[in-house]
Design a protein around this motif. Structure first.
Motif, short mmCIF file in Angstrom:
data_model
loop_
_atom_site.label_atom_id
_atom_site.label_comp_id
_atom_site.label_asym_id
_atom_site.label_seq_id
_atom_site.Cartn_x
_atom_site.Cartn_y
_atom_site.Cartn_z
N GLN A 137 0.83 -1.21 0.00
CA GLN A 137 0.00 0.00 0.00
C GLN A 137 0.86 1.25 0.00
O GLN A 137 0.55 2.23 -0.69
CB GLN A 137 -0.94 0.03 1.22
CG GLN A 137 -2.04 -1.00 1.18
CD GLN A 137 -1.70 -2.23 2.00
OE1 GLN A 137 -0.53 -2.60 2.16
NE2 GLN A 137 -2.72 -2.89 2.51
N LEU A 138 1.94 1.23 0.77
CA LEU A 138 2.82 2.41 0.84
C LEU A 138 3.57 2.62 -0.47
O LEU A 138 3.80 3.75 -0.88
CB LEU A 138 3.78 2.27 2.02
CG LEU A 138 3.11 2.23 3.40
CD1 LEU A 138 4.15 1.96 4.48
CD2 LEU A 138 2.36 3.50 3.69
N ASN A 180 3.91 5.97 -5.88
CA ASN A 180 3.88 5.92 -7.34
C ASN A 180 2.98 7.05 -7.85
O ASN A 180 1.86 7.20 -7.38
CB ASN A 180 3.34 4.56 -7.80
CG ASN A 180 3.46 4.37 -9.28
OD1 ASN A 180 3.46 5.30 -10.05
ND2 ASN A 180 3.56 3.11 -9.67
N LYS A 181 3.49 7.83 -8.81
CA LYS A 181 2.72 8.97 -9.32
C LYS A 181 1.38 8.55 -9.91
O LYS A 181 0.39 9.25 -9.77
CB LYS A 181 3.46 9.71 -10.44
CG LYS A 181 4.89 9.89 -10.29
CD LYS A 181 5.45 10.57 -11.52
CE LYS A 181 6.94 10.42 -11.53
NZ LYS A 181 7.59 11.27 -12.44
N ASN A 182 1.36 7.41 -10.57
CA ASN A 182 0.16 6.99 -11.29
C ASN A 182 -0.88 6.32 -10.41
O ASN A 182 -2.04 6.25 -10.79
CB ASN A 182 0.55 6.04 -12.42
CG ASN A 182 1.52 6.69 -13.38
OD1 ASN A 182 1.41 7.88 -13.68
ND2 ASN A 182 2.46 5.92 -13.87
N THR A 183 -0.48 5.82 -9.25
CA THR A 183 -1.42 5.08 -8.41
C THR A 183 -1.70 5.74 -7.07
O THR A 183 -2.31 5.11 -6.20
CB THR A 183 -0.90 3.65 -8.16
OG1 THR A 183 0.36 3.73 -7.50
CG2 THR A 183 -0.77 2.87 -9.45
N LEU A 184 -1.30 6.98 -6.90
CA LEU A 184 -1.49 7.65 -5.61
C LEU A 184 -2.95 7.74 -5.23
O LEU A 184 -3.37 7.29 -4.16
CB LEU A 184 -0.87 9.06 -5.64
CG LEU A 184 -1.18 9.92 -4.41
CD1 LEU A 184 -0.55 9.32 -3.18
CD2 LEU A 184 -0.71 11.34 -4.62
N ARG A 185 -3.78 8.29 -6.11
CA ARG A 185 -5.19 8.47 -5.76
C ARG A 185 -5.90 7.13 -5.57
O ARG A 185 -6.72 6.98 -4.67
CB ARG A 185 -5.88 9.30 -6.85
CG ARG A 185 -5.35 10.73 -6.85
CD ARG A 185 -6.05 11.60 -7.82
NE ARG A 185 -7.42 11.77 -7.40
CZ ARG A 185 -8.38 12.21 -8.19
NH1 ARG A 185 -8.12 12.51 -9.43
NH2 ARG A 185 -9.60 12.35 -7.74
#
Length: 173
Positions: A46-47, A52-57
Motif C-alpha cells: 500500500q505504501l 507511485n505517481k500513477n497510483t497515488l489516488r
C-alpha cells in the motif's frame, strides 16, 4: 541493521520520505523497507502505491486507515501513521507534473490527500504530526521538541521563504 549508526540512517531515510521528488522518496522507502520494521512490513504494498505517481489516488481510496474498521492494526498505528503522513506530505508538497490531466493536478492531489487524512482519529492526536510537518519550519531550533530530533532537521528561520509560509498557512485555513 548491522550498519554503523543504523538508527541514524533509519531516521534520515524516514525524514526523506517527505521529499517532494518521487524518486528520492521511493529510494528512501526502499531503504526503510529493508529494515523490516514490524509496523511497516504488512503495509509495504500500500505504501509503495502511495509513492507511485500513477497510483497515488487509487491507493488512497483503497487503503482504509480509519480507527474503527481500517486496514491498520491497532498496535501498528502509532508508528505507521507518521510514516504515512511523511509520504503524503511529500506528495502534497510536490510540484505539478507536466501532464494536462485534471486528475493529476496539484489541487486534485491535495484534495485527495486531505480527504484521506480526514479519516484519522481526531481525538487521539493522530493529525498532530501532520500539523507539525506543516509548521516545523516556523519552530525555532532552540525550542525544538523530542519529535524534532527523532524525525526532522528543522530549517533555520532565515531560510523560510515568504511564498512557502503563505502557502502552508493557506492549507491550514
Amino acid at each position: 541493521q548491522q550498519l554503523y549508526k543504523n538508527k541514524l540512517l533509519l531516521s534520515i531515510f524516514k525524514t526523506f520520505l517527505s521529499n517532494p521528488d518521487f524518486n528520492v522518496a521511493q529510494l528512501c522507502f526502499s531503504c526503510v523497507s529493508k529494515y523490516k520494521l514490524s509496523y511497516v512490513t504488512p503495509y509495504v504494498e500500500q505504501l509503495k502505491f502511495m509513492l507511485n505517481k500513477n497510483t497515488l489516488r487509487e491507493s488512497l481510496v483503497k487503503f482504509n486507515i480509519s480507527r474503527e474498521n481500517g486496514d491498520v492494526e491497532i498496535q501498528d498505528r502509532e508508528m505507521l501513521i507518521p510514516v504515512i503522513i511523511r509520504i503524503l506530505f511529500g506528495r502534497l508538497a510536490s510540484r505539478a507534473i507536466s501532464t494536462k490531466s485534471s486528475k493529476d493536478s496539484p489541487a486534485a492531489r491535495r484534495t485527495a490527500i486531505l480527504s484521506f487524512l480526514s479519516t484519522l482519529g481526531k481525538t487521539e492526536g493522530e493529525l498532530d504530526f501532520f500539523v507539525y510537518m506543516m509548521v516545523r519550519v516556523f519552530i525555532p531550533k532552540q525550542n525544538s521538541t523530542k519529535q524534532d530530533s527523532d524525525y526532522t532537521m528543522i530549517e533555520s528561520e532565515e531560510m523560510i521563504r515568504q511564498a512557502s509560509s503563505c502557502g502552508y498557512q493557506d492549507i491550514i485555513n
